[in-house]
Scaffold this active site. Structure first.
Site, PDB file in Angstrom:
ATOM      1  N   GLY A   1       4.665  13.443  -6.396  1.00 11.58           N
ATOM      2  CA  GLY A   1       4.885  13.743  -5.033  1.00 11.58           C
ATOM      3  C   GLY A   1       6.191  11.780  -4.751  1.00 11.58           C
ATOM      4  N   SER A   2       6.069  12.106  -4.199  1.00 17.88           N
ATOM      5  CA  SER A   2       6.893  10.326  -3.578  1.00 17.88           C
ATOM      6  C   SER A   2       5.863   9.739  -3.670  1.00 17.88           C
ATOM      7  CB  SER A   2       7.306  11.490  -2.053  1.00 17.88           C
ATOM      8  OG  SER A   2       6.394  11.192  -1.074  1.00 17.88           O
ATOM      9  N   THR A   3       6.973   8.417  -3.635  1.00 19.00           N
ATOM     10  CA  THR A   3       6.676   6.956  -3.758  1.00 19.00           C
ATOM     11  C   THR A   3       5.419   6.743  -2.581  1.00 19.00           C
ATOM     12  OG1 THR A   3       7.725   6.134  -5.626  1.00 19.00           O
ATOM     13  CG2 THR A   3       6.675   4.548  -4.175  1.00 19.00           C
TER      14      THR A   3
ATOM     15  N   GLY B   1       2.153   8.648  -2.512  1.00 20.57           N
ATOM     16  CA  GLY B   1       1.894   8.470  -3.548  1.00 20.57           C
ATOM     17  C   GLY B   1       0.362   6.954  -3.686  1.00 20.57           C
TER      18      GLY B   1
ATOM     19  N   GLU C   1       2.754  10.541 -10.546  1.00 23.12           N
ATOM     20  CA  GLU C   1       4.104  10.499 -10.740  1.00 23.12           C
ATOM     21  C   GLU C   1       4.507  10.277  -9.310  1.00 23.12           C
ATOM     22  OE1 GLU C   1       4.511  10.200 -13.685  1.00 23.12           O
ATOM     23  OE2 GLU C   1       3.032  10.785 -15.219  1.00 23.12           O
TER      24      GLU C   1
ATOM     25  N   GLU D   1      15.442   6.683  -3.124  1.00 26.16           N
ATOM     26  CA  GLU D   1      15.816   7.896  -4.445  1.00 26.16           C
ATOM     27  C   GLU D   1      16.878   8.882  -2.834  1.00 26.16           C
ATOM     28  OE1 GLU D   1      12.089  10.000  -4.634  1.00 26.16           O
ATOM     29  OE2 GLU D   1      12.663  10.151  -6.612  1.00 26.16           O
TER      30      GLU D   1
HETATM   31  P1  NAD Z   1       5.322  14.724  -1.099  1.00 29.54           P
HETATM   32  O1  NAD Z   1       4.899  13.207  -1.123  1.00 29.54           O
HETATM   33  O2  NAD Z   1       5.606  14.430   0.813  1.00 29.54           O
HETATM   34  O3  NAD Z   1       4.240  15.779  -1.526  1.00 29.54           O
HETATM   35  C1  NAD Z   1       3.945  15.831  -2.949  1.00 29.54           C
HETATM   36  C2  NAD Z   1       2.590  16.607  -2.497  1.00 29.54           C
HETATM   37  O4  NAD Z   1       1.707  15.719  -1.791  1.00 29.54           O
HETATM   38  C3  NAD Z   1       2.212  17.849  -1.737  1.00 29.54           C
HETATM   39  O5  NAD Z   1       1.324  18.831  -2.404  1.00 29.54           O
HETATM   40  C4  NAD Z   1       1.475  17.649  -0.910  1.00 29.54           C
HETATM   41  O6  NAD Z   1       1.478  18.464   0.042  1.00 29.54           O
HETATM   42  C5  NAD Z   1       0.910  16.130  -0.932  1.00 29.54           C
HETATM   43  N1  NAD Z   1       0.858  15.138   0.498  1.00 29.54           N
HETATM   44  C6  NAD Z   1       1.137  14.811   1.634  1.00 29.54           C
HETATM   45  N2  NAD Z   1       0.585  14.290   2.204  1.00 29.54           N
HETATM   46  C7  NAD Z   1      -0.350  13.596   1.637  1.00 29.54           C
HETATM   47  C8  NAD Z   1      -1.514  12.708   1.562  1.00 29.54           C
HETATM   48  N3  NAD Z   1      -1.684  12.686   2.926  1.00 29.54           N
HETATM   49  N4  NAD Z   1      -2.593  13.379   1.020  1.00 29.54           N
HETATM   50  C9  NAD Z   1      -2.641  14.379   0.038  1.00 29.54           C
HETATM   51  N5  NAD Z   1      -1.239  14.713   0.107  1.00 29.54           N
HETATM   52  C10 NAD Z   1      -0.434  14.679   0.279  1.00 29.54           C
HETATM   53  O7  NAD Z   1       6.791  15.043  -1.772  1.00 29.54           O
HETATM   54  P2  NAD Z   1       7.445  16.095  -1.423  1.00 29.54           P
HETATM   55  O8  NAD Z   1       8.627  16.145  -0.521  1.00 29.54           O
HETATM   56  O9  NAD Z   1       6.599  17.011  -2.132  1.00 29.54           O
HETATM   57  O10 NAD Z   1       7.976  15.915  -3.143  1.00 29.54           O
HETATM   58  C11 NAD Z   1       9.337  14.662  -3.603  1.00 29.54           C
HETATM   59  C12 NAD Z   1       9.130  13.608  -3.901  1.00 29.54           C
HETATM   60  O11 NAD Z   1       7.560  13.515  -5.004  1.00 29.54           O
HETATM   61  C13 NAD Z   1      10.268  12.617  -4.640  1.00 29.54           C
HETATM   62  O12 NAD Z   1      10.752  11.101  -3.978  1.00 29.54           O
HETATM   63  C14 NAD Z   1       9.992  12.784  -5.977  1.00 29.54           C
HETATM   64  O13 NAD Z   1      10.878  11.977  -6.757  1.00 29.54           O
HETATM   65  C15 NAD Z   1       8.071  12.685  -5.967  1.00 29.54           C
HETATM   66  N6  NAD Z   1       9.047  13.668  -6.877  1.00 29.54           N
HETATM   67  C16 NAD Z   1       7.696  12.829  -8.275  1.00 29.54           C
HETATM   68  C17 NAD Z   1       7.480  13.751  -9.667  1.00 29.54           C
HETATM   69  C18 NAD Z   1       6.837  12.458 -10.806  1.00 29.54           C
HETATM   70  O14 NAD Z   1       6.712  13.212 -12.021  1.00 29.54           O
HETATM   71  N7  NAD Z   1       7.247  11.688 -10.290  1.00 29.54           N
HETATM   72  C19 NAD Z   1       8.002  15.244  -9.705  1.00 29.54           C
HETATM   73  C20 NAD Z   1       7.891  15.366  -8.509  1.00 29.54           C
HETATM   74  C21 NAD Z   1       8.860  15.268  -7.641  1.00 29.54           C
END
Ligand code: NAD
Length: 502
Positions: free
Chosen positions: A244-246, A249, A266, A402
């Protein structure tokens, strides 16, 4: 509100299926304790595709208890060979249901079914088959030093693993995480993105159908701040694997540290693609388009910064814009021959459009697109026209941040050193690409780029057998390949005294 645990759906392409709505725990779909639900929105219409139960802390506790109970069965009563057979059955099920799963994925996430979503199902097949092969080949080492001492390592599963995935590849990201974890003998609680819960929830029953014991795989729908964070602090979860997002993360890393969990992340990227003067320009144009326009630019490894040698800069821009305009037609998820669908949500569409406005205000030249698409059939959806910015400068926000949409920044360089400096001028370090016919140069430059992955004369052609992951703010650890498997085992050292008397 009381939601049926299953409801009939007819997809726009005419396929029908029954969508489960419950949390998949212990091989059953059950309602959440508090009965809360979340809606999945169709990105091309803004209408509700379906609702599902949303897990909260109590539900996470139930799922983790199920996974904990299943752990000794899965890791001790099933041999590696048994686990491999079941993983292969999952791969077979993806093959058998390719059309339906591709359609559900398209419908829920905005991917075009024929030109995009069905290939995600192929990724799932490849990933499960690959790790099925590993399941009976996980072995430790014999460490030889003293004839009076036998020492060896056992590679054991970590235990209950928590996995949190994003919306851009709902099934494929689940496959990347589930397959190695299960091959290594872990049990899993996986949370899907609140934006795209439907496809994996539908597929979850397959684990029961092919013979996985109850509790080995548990799939939760739910929000990050509630279900996701409950997983990150749960004392019985040994590891969190996150994509997900940095920003998220970083938060996950902090939450997981209290219980000393292993964490793999990731996260985001701003990957560079360098085109040297001697490159095969036609190939560079095609791969550069694949690298940023595929999946509506919603790929963490999108090569979203392109640097072109000054002598071929304008020629590249002309050919690149023509190619994208001709080959990357916009359409709904079920339009034949279209590639660029809607962004996954209104929020993402608005975020991407805001960056386009920022790019214009920063003085970048719009070569293509540069606007939303709200005409005719696109009026209610979340469409952004494929957009190419040229003449970008290193300090621009569209170069640094990004965007996660079909928006690319193109700049020029005059020497290899300058190209590497520009490529490395980022807090991210996920993917990167170099186009050149001089392979000696290419390998040298690959060594100088600060990134987890370098593609020479291609972009984004990832593979289940090859490690995937980032450096700097793009993440920690690797997925895929043997490296990805190692993230799901831990070494136990056994010391055997062969006669040394005190
Ligand atoms: P996000 O970080 O908002 O969400 C990703 C996941 O994390 C979702 O399941 C969400 O419910 C969960 N999440 C959100 N807040 C959380 C918290 N406080 N505690 C635990 N879990 C939580 O990201 P997104 O909007 O789903 O995806 C977009 C971003 O993800 C982009 O910035 C993209 O670069 C990144 N991404 C990276 C990869 C990679 O492999 N490096 C792959 C796909 C997406």
């Amino acid at each position: 509100m009381s939601l049926e645990l299953e409801y009939p759906v007819t997809l726009p392409d005419g396929q029908t299926f029954k969508q489960p709505s419950g949390l998949f725990i212990n091989n059953e779909y059950i309602k959440s304790v508090a009965g809360k639900t979340l809606d999945s929105i169709n990105p091309s219409t803004g209408e509700i595709n379906g609702s599902v139960y949303a897990a909260e802390k109590e539900d996470v506790d139930i799922a983790v208890a199920a996974a904990k109970k299943a752990l000794p069965i899965w890791k001790k009563k099933f041999t590696g060979e048994d686990r491999g057979i079941l993983l292969n059955k999952i791969a077979d099920a993806f093959v058998k249901n390719r059309e339906l799963l591709g359609a559900i994925e398209a419908w829920d996430s905005g991917k075009n079914k024929e030109t995009n979503a069905v290939f995600d199902i192929d990724i799932c097949v490849q990933t499960f088959r690959y790790y099925a092969g590993w399941a009976d080949k996980i072995c430790g080492k014999l460490i030889q030093n003293d004839p009076l001492k036998l020492a060896y390592t056992i590679h054991e599963p970590l235990g209950v693993v928590g996995q949190i995935i994003p919306w851009n590849y709902p099934l494929a990201m689940a496959a990347w995480k589930l397959a190695p974890a299960l091959a290594a003998g872990n049990t899993v609680v996986l949370k899907t993105s609140e934006i795209t819960p439907l496809s994996l929830l539908y597929f979850a029953q397959t684990f029961k159908d092919v013979g996985f014991p109850a509790g080995v795989v548990n799939i939760l729908s739910g929000y990050g701040a509630t279900a996701g964070s409950a997983m990150c602090v749960h004392p019985d979860i040994a590891k969190i694997a996150f994509t997900g997002s940095t920003a998220t993360g970083k938060l996950i890393s902090k939450m997981a540290s209290d219980t000393m969990k292993l964490v793999t992340l990731e996260c985001g990227g701003k990957s560079p693609l360098i085109i040297r003067e001697d490159a095969d320009l036609e190939q560079a144009v095609k791969w550069a388009a694949v690298g940023i326009m595929s999946n509506q630019g919603q790929i963490c490894t999108s090569t979203s910064r392109i640097y072109v040698h000054e002598k071929i800069y304008e020629t590249f821009l002309t050919q690149f814009a023509q190619h994208v305009e001709q080959e990357y037609k916009q359409g709904t998820m079920f339009d034949q021959g279209c590639v660029v669908g809607p962004q996954v949500s209104k929020q993402q569409r608005d975020k991407v459009f805001n960056y386009i406005e920022i790019g214009k205000a920063e003085g970048a030249r719009v070569v293509l697109g540069g606007e939303k698409n709200e005409q005719g059939e696109f009026a209610k959806g979340y469409y952004i026209k494929p957009t190419i910015f040229a003449d970008v400068q290193p300090n621009m926000r569209i170069v640094k941040e990004e965007i996660f949409g079909p928006v690319v920044s193109v700049g020029k360089f005059s020497s290899d050193d300058e190209a590497i400096t520009l490529a490395n001028d980022t807090s991210y370090g996920l993917g990167s690409a170099i186009f050149t016919k001089d392979l000696e140069k290419a390998h040298k430059m690959a060594g100088e780029i600060e990134a987890g992955m370098v593609w020479i004369n291609s972009s984004n052609d990832s593979d289940a057998r090859i490690p995937f992951g980032g450096v700097k703010m793009s993440g920690v650890g690797r997925e895929l390949g043997e490296y990805g498997l190692n993230m799901y085992t831990q070494a136990k050292a056994v010391h055997v005294n062969l006669g040394l008397k005190l």
